[in-house]
Write a protein that holds these residues in place. Structure first.
Motif, mmCIF file in Angstrom:
data_model
loop_
_atom_site.group_PDB
_atom_site.id
_atom_site.type_symbol
_atom_site.label_atom_id
_atom_site.label_comp_id
_atom_site.label_asym_id
_atom_site.label_seq_id
_atom_site.Cartn_x
_atom_site.Cartn_y
_atom_site.Cartn_z
ATOM 1 N N ALA A 132 -29.916 49.216 -7.237
ATOM 2 C CA ALA A 132 -28.664 48.837 -6.595
ATOM 3 C C ALA A 132 -28.429 49.501 -5.245
ATOM 4 O O ALA A 132 -27.309 49.830 -4.893
ATOM 5 C CB ALA A 132 -27.471 49.086 -7.519
ATOM 6 N N ALA A 133 -29.531 49.731 -4.482
ATOM 7 C CA ALA A 133 -29.343 50.039 -3.060
ATOM 8 C C ALA A 133 -28.745 48.774 -2.464
ATOM 9 O O ALA A 133 -29.056 47.681 -2.903
ATOM 10 C CB ALA A 133 -30.688 50.376 -2.417
ATOM 11 N N THR A 135 -31.396 41.795 -1.302
ATOM 12 C CA THR A 135 -31.580 41.282 -2.664
ATOM 13 C C THR A 135 -30.433 41.719 -3.568
ATOM 14 O O THR A 135 -29.939 40.930 -4.395
ATOM 15 C CB THR A 135 -32.921 41.756 -3.238
ATOM 16 O OG1 THR A 135 -33.967 41.344 -2.355
ATOM 17 C CG2 THR A 135 -33.173 41.188 -4.615
ATOM 18 N N ALA A 136 -29.983 42.976 -3.406
ATOM 19 C CA ALA A 136 -28.864 43.461 -4.205
ATOM 20 C C ALA A 136 -27.602 42.662 -3.886
ATOM 21 O O ALA A 136 -26.818 42.313 -4.785
ATOM 22 C CB ALA A 136 -28.631 44.945 -3.952
ATOM 23 N N ALA A 137 -27.404 42.361 -2.589
ATOM 24 C CA ALA A 137 -26.254 41.540 -2.195
ATOM 25 C C ALA A 137 -26.346 40.169 -2.863
ATOM 26 O O ALA A 137 -25.342 39.647 -3.371
ATOM 27 C CB ALA A 137 -26.213 41.407 -0.677
ATOM 28 N N ALA A 138 -27.559 39.615 -2.886
ATOM 29 C CA ALA A 138 -27.757 38.313 -3.533
ATOM 30 C C ALA A 138 -27.429 38.399 -5.023
ATOM 31 O O ALA A 138 -26.792 37.501 -5.581
ATOM 32 C CB ALA A 138 -29.194 37.838 -3.329
ATOM 33 N N ASN A 139 -27.858 39.500 -5.666
ATOM 34 C CA ASN A 139 -27.556 39.681 -7.084
ATOM 35 C C ASN A 139 -26.044 39.682 -7.323
ATOM 36 O O ASN A 139 -25.554 39.092 -8.282
ATOM 37 C CB ASN A 139 -28.137 40.998 -7.603
ATOM 38 C CG ASN A 139 -29.658 40.973 -7.635
ATOM 39 O OD1 ASN A 139 -30.261 39.907 -7.613
ATOM 40 N ND2 ASN A 139 -30.257 42.139 -7.672
ATOM 41 N N GLY A 165 -26.348 42.797 3.978
ATOM 42 C CA GLY A 165 -27.483 43.233 3.166
ATOM 43 C C GLY A 165 -28.784 43.118 3.944
ATOM 44 O O GLY A 165 -29.628 44.015 3.897
ATOM 45 N N GLY A 166 -28.902 42.024 4.696
ATOM 46 C CA GLY A 166 -30.094 41.819 5.516
ATOM 47 C C GLY A 166 -30.266 42.923 6.541
ATOM 48 O O GLY A 166 -31.379 43.396 6.795
#
Lengths: 227, 219
Positions: free
Chosen positions: A169-170, A174-178, A20-21
């Motif tokens: 939800a790209a 942050t989305a990965a963290a979610n 994600g990063g």
């Protein structure tokens, strides 16, 4: 109640967060590239066809700078399909970040170009350079020198702001963290780790940009300082 | 089957704007109070204060606001307190605004020529009096334009409260869109409502800059 911090679940998902990063960095660099292109085009258009381009570019800059990025992201992701343009979440995110950064960069670049004395342009033309050559080699270079620090901090804001595109939800950090937090319920731990990642990425980029600034744009200052 | 976008939906969105305004006012008031402390700490004679405030600014300026909101929201839950989204959003936005306002105002305070402070020292004023009676009133004059400019930032930032579940302007748009699916119309209206709040402030900030000659070009 005492809370026991458990980072185990987070470390197990570290790959997902790091991928994600990577997308966060890609989106930011993409936004920087396309945004800068937009800014240079705007500046060039304003110089070439001032009567048409000045109000159009002005409206673009004001519209973007006075509305939240989140709403721009929603307009692009949900609104464009209604007009028949279908974008994936990642594409919509890149598009929104580029358009957003483009507006700020346009404004920053404008102030830089205004600081280049008219005599510089006249000197370039007198030396037989074409108008676009003067724009690139004389005006743009000197303007970049002036605005590079401002552009750098705007880029850091873009990098941090890119966390907003998680709302569509790209697949960035942050989305990965979610995702990880909805699986493990270790919300605080996940977001703490990801916040630290953002801090590191932002610090690395601003350090690099400062080095570029010194090496590329401030080198000419040195002889002047000596004399 | 989707509902049709009606006047009721428009009213709902218009009314939700008041939460955006309220949240912005809370964030600004709290952020200004805390930001002044941060700015004063940043120019303090004590090294530990300077360091603490510089670290605070660095942390908040180099991490996403969204993460700050999440950490406040989930962090408070950890301590066992239940926190409603409005309080979490307000707290996060205040902490964030304090860092940015602190940094803006530090610049304004340091822009006042040191001779002013030295003159105060020469006539025997305490450091507290020099700050309140001599430096801050002059710094205030140059601080107004960038502060009004940052107000625009705060209003836009409140849109992130929608992500932690507070129903302000952006979330009212999302809710309406989920029911009626008219994204272009709805988010267009939402964007317009932000614009009418932000643009006058941007315009005012620019006018102030020109009038005070604090844009680096004048006087």
């Amino acid at each position: 109640m005492t809370y026991v911090f458990q980072f185990g679940d987070v470390w197990r998902s570290i790959d997902e967060l790091l991928w994600g990063g990577l997308l966060t960095i890609e989106l930011s660099l993409g936004g920087l590239l396309f945004g800068l292109a937009l800014a240079v085009l705007s500046a060039y258009a304003r110089m070439t066809w001032p009567r048409v381009a000045t109000p159009v570019v002005g409206a673009y800059v004001e519209a973007i700078r006075n509305t939240p990025l989140l709403v721009q992201v929603f307009l692009i992701f949900f609104g464009l399909p209604a007009l028949g343009v279908r974008l994936s979440a990642d594409q919509a995110a890149l598009f929104a970040l580029s358009v957003n950064f483009g507006a700020y960069a346009t404004e920053i670049l404008r102030s830089g170009l205004e600081s280049v004395p008219a005599g510089q342009v006249e000197a370039g033309l007198a030396l037989g350079l074409k108008r676009w050559q003067v724009f690139v080699k004389v005006e743009m270079f000197q303007a970049m020198r002036v605005v590079f620090p401002a552009l750098s901090s705007q880029f850091i804001l873009l990098l941090l702001g890119s966390s907003i595109v998680s709302a569509i939800a790209a697949r960035e950090m942050t989305a990965a963290a979610n995702d990880v937090q909805s699986r493990t319920f270790r919300s605080f731990e996940v977001y703490l780790v990801v916040t630290a990642f953002y801090f590191v990425i932002a610090t690395v980029f601003s350090t690099m940009l400062e080095a570029v600034d010194r090496l590329v744009f401030r080198r000419q200052d040195r002889p002047r300082e000596v004399s | 089957m989707n509902r049709v976008f009606s006047l009721n939906d428009l009213t709902y969105i218009l009314l939700a704007t008041r939460w955006t305004v309220l949240l912005s006012l809370i964030a600004f008031a709290g952020g200004a109070f805390l930001g002044l402390i941060v700015a004063l700490g940043r120019v303090s004679e004590r090294r530990s204060f300077r360091f603490a405030c510089a670290t605070y600014i660095r942390l908040f300026q180099n991490t996403p606001l969204l993460m700050q909101l999440f950490l406040v929201y989930f962090g408070v839950n950890i301590v066992g307190l239940n926190i409603d989204p409005l309080a979490a959003a307000a707290a996060g936005l205040i902490l964030n605004a304090a860092a940015f306002l602190g940094e803006i105002w530090r610049g304004c305070i340091q822009a006042i020529p040191p001779g002013q402070d030295e003159a105060g020292r020469a006539i025997g004023l305490s450091s507290w009096h020099r700050m309140w009676l001599i430096v801050l009133p002059q710094a205030l004059r140059i601080a107004i334009a960038p502060t009004v400019g940052f107000l625009v930032q705060i209003i836009k930032n409140t849109s992130l409260a929608s992500i932690i579940g507070f129903t302000e302007l952006t979330r009212s748009g999302q809710i309406t869109n989920n029911a009626t699916f008219r994204p272009f119309l709805i988010f267009g209206i939402v964007a317009l409502l932000y614009f009418v709040q932000c643009w006058p402030l941007s315009y005012w900030s620019r006018k102030l800059e020109l009038r005070l000659g604090t844009d680096g070009k004048g006087t």
